[in-house]
Design a protein around this motif. Structure first.
Motif, PDB file in Angstrom:
ATOM      1  N   ALA A 171      22.199  11.005  49.045  1.00 36.31           N
ATOM      2  CA  ALA A 171      20.590  11.587  49.167  1.00 36.31           C
ATOM      3  C   ALA A 171      20.079  11.066  50.587  1.00 36.31           C
ATOM      4  O   ALA A 171      18.952  11.562  51.167  1.00 36.31           O
ATOM      5  N   ASP A 172      20.387   9.608  50.909  1.00 37.97           N
ATOM      6  CA  ASP A 172      19.860   9.187  51.947  1.00 37.97           C
ATOM      7  C   ASP A 172      20.293   9.483  53.421  1.00 37.97           C
ATOM      8  O   ASP A 172      19.781   9.262  54.424  1.00 37.97           O
ATOM      9  N   LYS A 227      20.827  11.523  56.521  1.00 40.83           N
ATOM     10  CA  LYS A 227      20.021  12.397  57.309  1.00 40.83           C
ATOM     11  C   LYS A 227      20.570  12.603  58.656  1.00 40.83           C
ATOM     12  O   LYS A 227      21.038  11.752  59.232  1.00 40.83           O
ATOM     13  N   ASP A 236      14.281  16.003  55.419  1.00 42.23           N
ATOM     14  CA  ASP A 236      14.252  17.306  54.548  1.00 42.23           C
ATOM     15  C   ASP A 236      13.095  17.522  53.938  1.00 42.23           C
ATOM     16  O   ASP A 236      12.913  17.135  52.497  1.00 42.23           O
ATOM     17  N   THR A 277      23.132   6.162  49.710  1.00 45.15           N
ATOM     18  CA  THR A 277      23.539   7.195  48.788  1.00 45.15           C
ATOM     19  C   THR A 277      23.841   8.474  49.641  1.00 45.15           C
ATOM     20  O   THR A 277      23.242   8.584  50.744  1.00 45.15           O
ATOM     21  N   THR A 314      28.169  15.638  55.610  1.00 44.34           N
ATOM     22  CA  THR A 314      27.877  15.341  54.207  1.00 44.34           C
ATOM     23  C   THR A 314      28.713  13.961  54.044  1.00 44.34           C
ATOM     24  O   THR A 314      29.486  13.439  55.026  1.00 44.34           O
TER      25      THR A 314
END
Length: 611
Positions: A213-214, A216, A250, A211, A188
């Protein structure tokens, strides 16, 4: 004679011996800009390199601050790629491209590594065929050419190694104090910032405003620290232990399906490869015909159902075109496609709309989505129903031949899990000695004990299987006729035997054969007989297993659309004809997978038992 350069960092990426004066064939992207990686050769000068690559000496120095101390032999430097505009006549037309390539359109969060695994194609092939892409920063909607002949040619280990090679090539010319890292499953923003000693905000800024959320798994990001520090850190590279599904975007968020009202019509999109290579595909015509009969049964229950049939061939590009079609996008339920390679765009559409997708035949290995229902049973539970056959008190014998089915043998050894077993080699020949010794084809000695025997025949040759089954039946008859206690034995069979055309199937009953199968339809069962009669009346021919599967797909999922489909199907058993389905979400997956395999027992009294 031209001097050959020293072997460079990555031979597999074109760091091979190049003659002096030749451009490097290794190209990378750094911060969105395209660079050659050039290994400096003895005697080379800035002037010569500037002439070779068509850039100014100042530009080379600006991109390589270490050159302030001069060129150093064997050092890697980066040189900007000067865009070359190809003449219009050299540009491939769309038609020519489609002859060679499938088109993949990048979705948010996809990585080049994930795409290479989806198509099982080498990373370096994708990079070579798409000179305009930045492998570390794919843009949503960007078109990627997928060389059709290379699909399925690369395994996971190869993809990992090539992605690692690309990372190492970037690190060889990375800005001072920075390096590149491949994100692992489970990492993370917080864990990475702690690991590399910076704040989350600094990590985002280092990667162009990325961010949390980006982030992966499988992405290649910039982190502080030079290559030497990265090499010293443990577990910096991907390994085969890293989950493939977790390296994909995801797409497994929970989806809430809308239940249709009783009087509301159900629109179904059915995606089948009705024609492949210009030839009709009869298997999927039979599936379609069975599906239509299933819908007839659904309509008799009072539901209104419409079905649109789409011929996908075996083309992922055709499937993408279908998904873009406005009529298709009105569907409430999608059945198909039948191959996993074309499934991704269908799943993305279904996730956006919140509708189920049914995979009627394929075992899905890579895709992971809460909208996906898989009828093919989960391989992880294939032999659960026959575990009792090799349990305590059983005497297990593997009967091998010159034509052993290696895959079946591996499955059986995994089932035995270290339990004791014997191995017997069957040969269809008489003992050469003629001294009364047992022939390798005489299986009487295997039955003379009073144990509860289980025989597992490993051969993949039809003639050998037939001979072994006949030899067991003969030995059984021989012992019984001599007044001996009837031997106790069962044969655990290979479901592939059902494909044999000339095997004597009465031996299945005499030898008490047990199969594990994805599907079974016993034609003397009432439900199957009724379906067979209706099918013959409608289409003038006997149904096949594809016909039965089509019927089951319609009868399970069409009525379920009028209720809470996810909750109604989860954990419950459905038996439209004779095969039972029970859906659940395996550990670590969001797909709803049928976990029920069918056990078929051929009994001594010439009856068949289905479990």
């Amino acid at each position: 004679m031209k001097r050959l350069c020293a072997t460079l960092l990555l031979a597999a990426w074109g760091f091979c011996a190049l003659a002096a004066g030749e451009k490097s064939r290794t190209i990378v992207y750094i911060n969105g800009a395209k660079y050659y990686i050039h290994a400096v050769q003895p005697g080379e000068t800035l002037y010569g390199l500037a002439k070779l690559y068509g850039v100014g000496e100042k530009v080379i120095v600006e991109n390589n601050p270490a050159l302030a101390e001069g060129l150093k032999s064997a050092a890697n430097i980066r040189i900007p790629v000067v865009a070359e505009v190809s003449p219009e006549k050299d540009r491939k037309s769309e038609r020519k491209l489609r002859k060679t390539f499938d088109f993949h359109f990048v979705t948010k969060g996809e990585t080049l590594y994930a795409i290479s695994r989806q198509y099982e194609i080498p990373v370096k092939t994708i990079i070579g065929d798409n000179p305009g892409i930045d492998p570390t920063h794919l843009r949503p909607g960007e078109r990627i050419l997928i060389r059709r002949k290379q699909i399925g040619s690369e395994d996971e280990a190869g993809s990992i190694e090539q992605w690692e090679e690309y990372r190492r090539s970037l690190n060889s010319v990375a800005d001072e104090g920075t390096a590149y890292h491949i994100v692992h499953p489970g990492e993370t923003f917080y864990s990475l910032s702690r690991r590399f000693g910076i704040t989350e905000a600094e990590l985002g800024a280092l990667n162009g405003g990325m961010t949390p959320a980006d982030l992966k798994a499988g992405a290649m990001i910039k982190v502080p620290g030079g290559p030497d520090r990265m090499a010293a850190l443990p577990s910096d590279s991907l390994t085969l232990r890293d989950s493939l599904s977790s390296l994909r975007p995801d797409s497994a968020a929970a989806v809430e399906f809308r239940a249709l009202r009783r009087g509301e019509p159900l629109d179904i999109a059915l995606l089948l490869p009705l024609e492949v290579g210009g030839a009709a595909n009869p298997n999927y015509l039979e599936f379609y015909q069975g599906f239509l009969l299933g819908l007839d049964s659904v309509k008799r229950l009072g539901y209104s159902v419409n079905v649109g049939l789409y011929d996908t061939g075996r083309s992922p590009e055709r499937i993408r075109q279908i998904v873009a079609d406005e009529t298709f996008r009105q569907a409430d339920l999608v059945v198909g496609p039948v191959y996993e390679t074309g499934l991704q765009p269908v799943l993305r559409f279904a996730e956006e709309k919140g509708i189920p997708v049914v995979s009627p035949l394929a075992h899905i290995e890579r895709e992971n989505s809460d909208v996906l229902f898989q009828l093919a049973p989960d391989p992880a539970h294939k032999y659960d129903k026959v575990a009792d056959l090799v349990g305590p008190g059983k005497r297990v014998t593997l009967i091998a031949t010159a034509s052993t089915d290696r895959e079946f043998e591996r499955e059986m050894l995994a089932l035995l899990e270290g339990r004791q077993y014997e191995r017997y080699v069957f040969r269809n020949a008489r003992s050469a000695s003629g001294s009364g010794g047992n022939s390798p084809s005489d299986l009487t000695p295997l039955l003379e004990n009073k144990d509860d025997n289980v025989f597992i025949i490993l051969s993949d040759d039809e003639v050998e299987v037939d001979r072994i089954l006949a030899a067991l039946a003969s030995a059984d008859t021989n012992l019984t006729s001599r007044g001996r206690t009837a031997p106790r034995f069962t044969v655990l069979g290979n479901v592939r035997w059902n494909r044999y055309n000339n095997i004597d199937r009465t031996m299945f009953f005499k030898d008490r054969v047990v199969f594990i199968s994805t599907y079974h339809a016993k034609r003397d069962a009432q439900a199957v007989t009724a379906f067979d009669s209706a099918y013959i009346r409608a289409f003038g021919t006997l149904p096949t297993l594809y016909s039965y599967r089509g019927y089951d797909s319609a009868l399970i999922f069409a009525p379920a659309m009028y209720g809470e489909i996810e909750y109604d199907l989860e954990g419950r058993s459905y038996t439209p004809l004779q095969t039972t389905y029970r859906f659940g979400q395996p550990a670590g997956r969001s797909n709803h997978v049928n976990g029920n395999w069918t056990r078929v027992d051929y009994n001594k009294n010439f009856t068949i038992t289905i479990q």
